[in-house]
Design a protein around this motif. Structure first.
Motif, PDB file in Angstrom:
ATOM      1  N   ALA A  98      44.519   2.814  47.407  1.00  0.00           N
ATOM      2  CA  ALA A  98      45.540   2.596  46.371  1.00  0.00           C
ATOM      3  C   ALA A  98      46.943   2.670  46.969  1.00  0.00           C
ATOM      4  N   SER A  99      47.168   3.606  47.884  1.00  0.00           N
ATOM      5  CA  SER A  99      48.484   3.751  48.516  1.00  0.00           C
ATOM      6  C   SER A  99      48.786   2.573  49.433  1.00  0.00           C
ATOM      7  N   VAL A 100      47.780   2.101  50.166  1.00  0.00           N
ATOM      8  CA  VAL A 100      47.972   0.943  51.043  1.00  0.00           C
ATOM      9  C   VAL A 100      48.295  -0.290  50.195  1.00  0.00           C
ATOM     10  N   ARG A 101      47.580  -0.464  49.095  1.00  0.00           N
ATOM     11  CA  ARG A 101      47.843  -1.601  48.199  1.00  0.00           C
ATOM     12  C   ARG A 101      49.281  -1.535  47.680  1.00  0.00           C
ATOM     13  N   GLU A 102      49.723  -0.370  47.261  1.00  0.00           N
ATOM     14  CA  GLU A 102      51.084  -0.228  46.734  1.00  0.00           C
ATOM     15  C   GLU A 102      52.125  -0.515  47.821  1.00  0.00           C
ATOM     16  N   LEU A 103      51.862  -0.080  49.033  1.00  0.00           N
ATOM     17  CA  LEU A 103      52.778  -0.366  50.146  1.00  0.00           C
ATOM     18  C   LEU A 103      52.941  -1.871  50.330  1.00  0.00           C
ATOM     19  N   TRP A 104      51.812  -2.595  50.402  1.00  0.00           N
ATOM     20  CA  TRP A 104      51.890  -4.048  50.571  1.00  0.00           C
ATOM     21  C   TRP A 104      52.541  -4.716  49.365  1.00  0.00           C
ATOM     22  N   ARG A 105      52.273  -4.209  48.161  1.00  0.00           N
ATOM     23  CA  ARG A 105      52.905  -4.794  46.970  1.00  0.00           C
ATOM     24  C   ARG A 105      54.427  -4.695  47.070  1.00  0.00           C
TER      25      ARG A 105
END
Length: 143
Positions: free
Chosen positions: A52-59
């Motif tokens: 979830a944190s990696v997804r938010e970073l890329w977003r």
């Protein structure tokens, strides 16, 4: 999450850099393992742990509007039956520009599971400007 199946780590890596160039969050996340023990570190950035944190970073990165072209060179590959490590030099440029400055060293780790090869870690670090090091004349120890 996309149902992409990457039959080789090279396919997963190509999709990773393509998604990065196009700022395509869905494709980017299709490359990542669905396990929560994934890690992403960008140059001079903190360690980001968890899907979830990696997804938010890329977003956040893609939402900034910046578009990057990245060419990888000098790959060093280490592999086992279920884990592959790619260490590459990334030549980074904004879309429409030529690369400038020293390359970034990136280590991409892929794990093979039921849905093919997926990224479990991307760690990118800046390289020092070699001209600056030669001018200093003294060895630089980092650990």
């Amino acid at each position: 999450m996309s149902e992409s199946v990457f039959t080789t780590p090279a396919e997963a890596e190509a999709a990773f850099y393509d998604a990065l160039a196009r700022a395509d969050l869905n494709t980017m996340m299709s490359v990542w393992s669905e396990e929560d023990e994934v890690v992403c570190v960008h140059p001079n950035g903190p360690r980001i742990v968890g899907l979830a944190s990696v997804r938010e970073l890329w977003r956040q990165i893609f939402a900034s509007g910046a578009r990057l072209n990245i060419r990888t060179t000098q790959a060093v590959v280490s592999e086992t039956l279920v884990l592959v490590v790619h260490n590459v030099l990334e030549e980074v440029a904004e879309a429409g520009s030529e690369p400038g400055g020293p390359p970034i060293v990136a280590t991409n780790i892929y794990s093979r599971g039921a849905k093919g090869w997926r990224m479990v870690m991307h760690h990118a670090s800046p390289t020092p400007n070699l001209m600056d090091i030669q001018v200093q004349g003294t060895p630089r120890v980092v650990h």
